[in-house]
Write an enzyme that holds these catalytic residues in place. Structure first.
Site, short mmCIF file in Angstrom:
data_model
loop_
_atom_site.label_atom_id
_atom_site.label_comp_id
_atom_site.label_asym_id
_atom_site.label_seq_id
_atom_site.Cartn_x
_atom_site.Cartn_y
_atom_site.Cartn_z
N THR A 132 60.50 30.07 36.08
CA THR A 132 61.65 29.15 36.03
C THR A 132 61.35 27.86 35.27
O THR A 132 60.21 27.38 35.26
CB THR A 132 62.07 28.79 37.48
OG1 THR A 132 62.95 27.67 37.44
CG2 THR A 132 60.88 28.41 38.35
N GLU A 134 62.12 25.15 36.39
CA GLU A 134 61.72 24.17 37.40
C GLU A 134 60.21 23.88 37.33
O GLU A 134 59.75 22.88 37.85
CB GLU A 134 62.07 24.67 38.81
CG GLU A 134 63.52 24.47 39.18
CD GLU A 134 63.90 23.01 39.39
OE1 GLU A 134 63.25 22.34 40.19
OE2 GLU A 134 64.83 22.54 38.74
N TYR A 156 59.84 24.52 45.87
CA TYR A 156 60.23 25.71 45.10
C TYR A 156 59.43 25.77 43.79
O TYR A 156 58.84 26.80 43.46
CB TYR A 156 61.74 25.67 44.82
CG TYR A 156 62.22 26.70 43.82
CD1 TYR A 156 62.47 28.01 44.21
CD2 TYR A 156 62.44 26.36 42.48
CE1 TYR A 156 62.92 28.96 43.29
CE2 TYR A 156 62.90 27.28 41.56
CZ TYR A 156 63.14 28.58 41.97
OH TYR A 156 63.59 29.51 41.06
N LYS A 160 56.66 28.55 42.71
CA LYS A 160 56.84 29.35 41.49
C LYS A 160 55.68 29.13 40.50
O LYS A 160 55.38 29.99 39.68
CB LYS A 160 58.17 29.02 40.82
CG LYS A 160 59.39 29.60 41.55
CD LYS A 160 59.59 31.08 41.20
CE LYS A 160 60.89 31.63 41.75
NZ LYS A 160 61.12 33.04 41.41
P1 NAP Z 1 69.77 34.60 44.03
O1 NAP Z 1 71.18 34.92 43.64
O2 NAP Z 1 69.51 33.53 45.02
O3 NAP Z 1 69.12 35.99 44.56
C1 NAP Z 1 67.89 35.98 45.23
C2 NAP Z 1 67.61 37.40 45.73
O4 NAP Z 1 66.35 37.40 46.42
C3 NAP Z 1 68.65 37.92 46.72
O5 NAP Z 1 68.84 39.30 46.48
C4 NAP Z 1 67.96 37.70 48.07
O6 NAP Z 1 68.43 38.57 49.08
C5 NAP Z 1 66.54 38.06 47.68
N1 NAP Z 1 65.52 37.55 48.60
C6 NAP Z 1 65.37 36.29 49.07
N2 NAP Z 1 64.30 36.22 49.88
C7 NAP Z 1 63.77 37.45 49.94
C8 NAP Z 1 62.66 38.02 50.60
N3 NAP Z 1 61.87 37.30 51.43
N4 NAP Z 1 62.37 39.33 50.42
C9 NAP Z 1 63.16 40.11 49.63
N5 NAP Z 1 64.24 39.63 48.99
C10 NAP Z 1 64.54 38.32 49.13
O7 NAP Z 1 68.90 34.25 42.74
P2 NAP Z 1 69.19 34.53 41.19
O8 NAP Z 1 69.96 33.38 40.64
O9 NAP Z 1 69.70 35.92 41.00
O10 NAP Z 1 67.73 34.40 40.58
C11 NAP Z 1 66.86 35.54 40.50
C12 NAP Z 1 65.43 35.06 40.39
O11 NAP Z 1 65.27 34.23 39.24
C13 NAP Z 1 64.93 34.19 41.55
O12 NAP Z 1 63.56 34.49 41.72
C14 NAP Z 1 65.09 32.77 41.06
O13 NAP Z 1 64.17 31.92 41.72
C15 NAP Z 1 64.77 32.95 39.59
N6 NAP Z 1 65.40 32.02 38.65
C16 NAP Z 1 66.76 31.85 38.67
C17 NAP Z 1 67.34 31.03 37.73
C18 NAP Z 1 68.83 30.83 37.69
O14 NAP Z 1 69.28 29.89 37.05
N7 NAP Z 1 69.62 31.71 38.31
C19 NAP Z 1 66.54 30.38 36.75
C20 NAP Z 1 65.18 30.61 36.77
C21 NAP Z 1 64.61 31.45 37.71
P3 NAP Z 1 69.77 38.23 49.92
O15 NAP Z 1 70.93 38.64 49.05
O16 NAP Z 1 69.62 39.06 51.13
O17 NAP Z 1 69.77 36.75 50.19
O1 G4F Z 2 72.62 24.13 40.66
P1 G4F Z 2 71.38 23.55 41.20
O2 G4F Z 2 71.16 23.63 42.66
O3 G4F Z 2 70.19 24.24 40.39
P2 G4F Z 2 68.65 23.83 40.14
O4 G4F Z 2 68.16 22.90 41.17
O5 G4F Z 2 68.55 23.38 38.72
O6 G4F Z 2 67.93 25.23 40.35
C1 G4F Z 2 68.45 26.43 39.78
O7 G4F Z 2 67.93 26.58 38.48
C2 G4F Z 2 66.49 26.75 38.42
C3 G4F Z 2 66.12 26.89 36.94
O8 G4F Z 2 65.86 25.62 36.41
C4 G4F Z 2 66.13 28.00 39.21
F1 G4F Z 2 64.79 28.20 39.14
C5 G4F Z 2 66.56 27.84 40.65
O9 G4F Z 2 66.29 29.07 41.35
C6 G4F Z 2 68.07 27.59 40.70
O10 G4F Z 2 68.73 28.75 40.24
O11 G4F Z 2 71.27 22.01 40.78
C7 G4F Z 2 71.38 21.61 39.44
C8 G4F Z 2 71.45 20.08 39.38
C9 G4F Z 2 70.34 19.37 40.18
O12 G4F Z 2 69.84 18.30 39.43
C10 G4F Z 2 71.05 18.85 41.42
O13 G4F Z 2 70.49 17.66 41.97
O14 G4F Z 2 72.67 19.67 39.97
C11 G4F Z 2 72.43 18.57 40.83
N1 G4F Z 2 73.50 18.52 41.83
C12 G4F Z 2 74.40 17.50 41.95
N2 G4F Z 2 75.21 17.74 42.98
C13 G4F Z 2 73.74 19.41 42.80
C14 G4F Z 2 74.82 18.92 43.53
N3 G4F Z 2 73.16 20.60 43.10
C15 G4F Z 2 73.66 21.31 44.15
N4 G4F Z 2 73.12 22.53 44.44
N5 G4F Z 2 74.71 20.86 44.90
C16 G4F Z 2 75.33 19.66 44.64
O15 G4F Z 2 76.25 19.26 45.33
#
Ligand code: NAP
Ligand code: G4F
Length: 350
Positions: A132, A134, A156, A160
């Site tokens: 990520t 992050e 987190y 990671k």
């Molecule tokens: P998400 O929608 O939160 O999905 C997370 C998945 O992990 C869900 O299927 C959840 O199951 C499962 N899970 C959580 N804890 C678990 C455990 N202990 N054992 C087995 N399964 C578990 O996340 P996403 O946005 O699809 O992201 C996918 C991956 O990419 C994650 O690793 C995230 O950290 C990483 N990532 C995401 C982003 C982004 O912007 N989306 C960017 C960079 C990296 P449940 O449905 O049961 O909760």
């Molecule tokens: O949408 P966010 O919660 O995503 P964040 O923290 O960037 O993390 C996501 O992206 C990562 C990749 O860079 C993944 F690794 C991670 O698993 C996840 O998918 O927050 C984005 C930004 C932050 O700066 C937060 O402080 O939005 C700001 N924010 C402002 N108001 C908020 C809010 N975030 C959330 N969740 N809720 C708010 O009300």
């Protein structure tokens, strides 16, 4: 045809990846967690298709905290490709459950890699790790590339970071085909509703339909490089088709504030906003002067990642990957889907 195993198949990315792999002819196995209620909404359409479910898509209970379960699954399935997407993926929540986040996101990755070795799949299975942006946290360089030093800012991010380096270590130590996708934020109508983009588009739709008065957010000035999720899951697959494993940044090279995301979302539902004030007193008003966006410091994080913007040049060069959906298009896609959803909810409630 190849066999894939996806952890986190019920999440945003897992659901898109499963669809894409099935369309390419793969047999797909997904790990799901036991939950007290249904947690398969995002893959319901696949689940309900008798030509797919239990024919080419198989679901298994499991958890990244359970090594013996991982061993059994790997032995039984014998996958060619493993996509480790499961995680406690919410940054703010990781401050509240830091130990659990480390267990799943950090040690969970180690458990998986070690299971591959344990059951003798080192030569057969290729491994994708959901790393990520992050990791960059307090950014040391703008834009961020594969060479930018890491400085995570949350439990987190730190968990990671362990996941990232244990992948590199197992690749270098045991010759595993293991790769890190350093993905910047990617969004879609399937995004979880507690992430900021979806929280905003859900609110915009509901406010437009008169079902909600306003939305309270945290740091409106945070900047993110937001892309469209299905394009990012396609990139995961491309990484595992490479002869050699590697680590790749996946981003759009464009950054926008949370405030801009609000402006585009509310404009998409014909409610343009004007922002005024600063810090906790900042508000977004509609054309009638009604406050639609407020700041609530409860949503601030103990340490914030203020700016992310990635340079995906390596992915472009080596994988031929290039994002097509622009920021404005992404917001349109999400805001429209959530406006439609709000209209349906309103009808049902009537
Ligand atoms: P998400 O929608 O939160 O999905 C997370 C998945 O992990 C869900 O299927 C959840 O199951 C499962 N899970 C959580 N804890 C678990 C455990 N202990 N054992 C087995 N399964 C578990 O996340 P996403 O946005 O699809 O992201 C996918 C991956 O990419 C994650 O690793 C995230 O950290 C990483 N990532 C995401 C982003 C982004 O912007 N989306 C960017 C960079 C990296 P449940 O449905 O049961 O909760
Ligand atoms: O949408 P966010 O919660 O995503 P964040 O923290 O960037 O993390 C996501 O992206 C990562 C990749 O860079 C993944 F690794 C991670 O698993 C996840 O998918 O927050 C984005 C930004 C932050 O700066 C937060 O402080 O939005 C700001 N924010 C402002 N108001 C908020 C809010 N975030 C959330 N969740 N809720 C708010 O009300």
């Amino acid at each position: 045809m190849p066999i894939a195993l996806i952890t986190g198949i019920t999440g945003q990315d897992g659901s898109y990846l499963a669809e894409q792999l099935l369309a390419k002819g793969y047999t797909v196995h997904g790990m799901i967690r036991r939950a007290s209620n249904f947690n398969t909404q995002r893959i319901e359409h696949l689940f309900n298709d008798p030509e797919i479910y239990n024919q080419r898509l198989f679901l298994h209970h499991g958890d990244l905290t359970d090594s013996s379960n991982l061993n059994r699954l790997l032995e039984k399935i014998g996958p060619n490709e493993i996509y480790n997407l499961a995680a406690q993926s919410h940054v703010k929540v990781s401050f509240e459950v830091p130990e659990y986040t480390a267990e799943v996101d950090g040690l969970g990755t180690l458990r998986f890699l070690d299971s591959i070795k344990e059951v003798g799949l080192e030569k057969r299975a290729r491994f994708y790790q959901a790393s990520t942006s992050e990791l960059f946290g307090l950014v040391q360089e703008v834009p961020q590339t594969e060479k930018t030093p890491f400085y995570p800012r949350s439990p987190y991010g730190v968990a990671k970071l362990y996941g990232y380096w244990i992948v590199v270590n197992y690749r270098e130590s045991y010759g595993l085909h293991a790769s890190n996708g350093i993905l910047f934020n990617h969004e879609s109508p399937r995004r979880g509703e507690t992430f900021v983009t979806r929280k905003i588009t859900r609110a915009a739709g509901r406010i437009r339909e008169g079902m909600q008065e306003h939305v309270a957010l945290g740091n409106l000035g945070a900047q993110r490089d937001w892309g469209y999720a299905p394009e990012y899951t396609e990139m995961m697959w491309r990484m595992l088709q490479q002869e050699q494993p590697g680590d790749y940044v996946c981003a759009t090279q464009e950054t926008h504030t949370v405030r801009e995301f609000c402006e585009h979302s509310f404009a998409a539902v014909d409610m343009p906003l004007t922002f005024e004030g600063e810090g906790e007193n900042e508000v977004g008003r509609d054309e009638k002067g009604i406050v639609r966006v407020k700041v609530n410091p409860n949503y601030y994080r103990p340490a914030e990642v203020e700016l992310l913007i990635g340079n995906p040049e390596k992915a472009r060069r080596e994988l031929g990957w290039q994002p097509k959906v622009t920021f404005a298009e992404l917001v349109q896609i999400m805001a429209k889907a959530d406006w439609d959803l709000a209209k349906k909810e309103k009808l049902l409630a009537a």
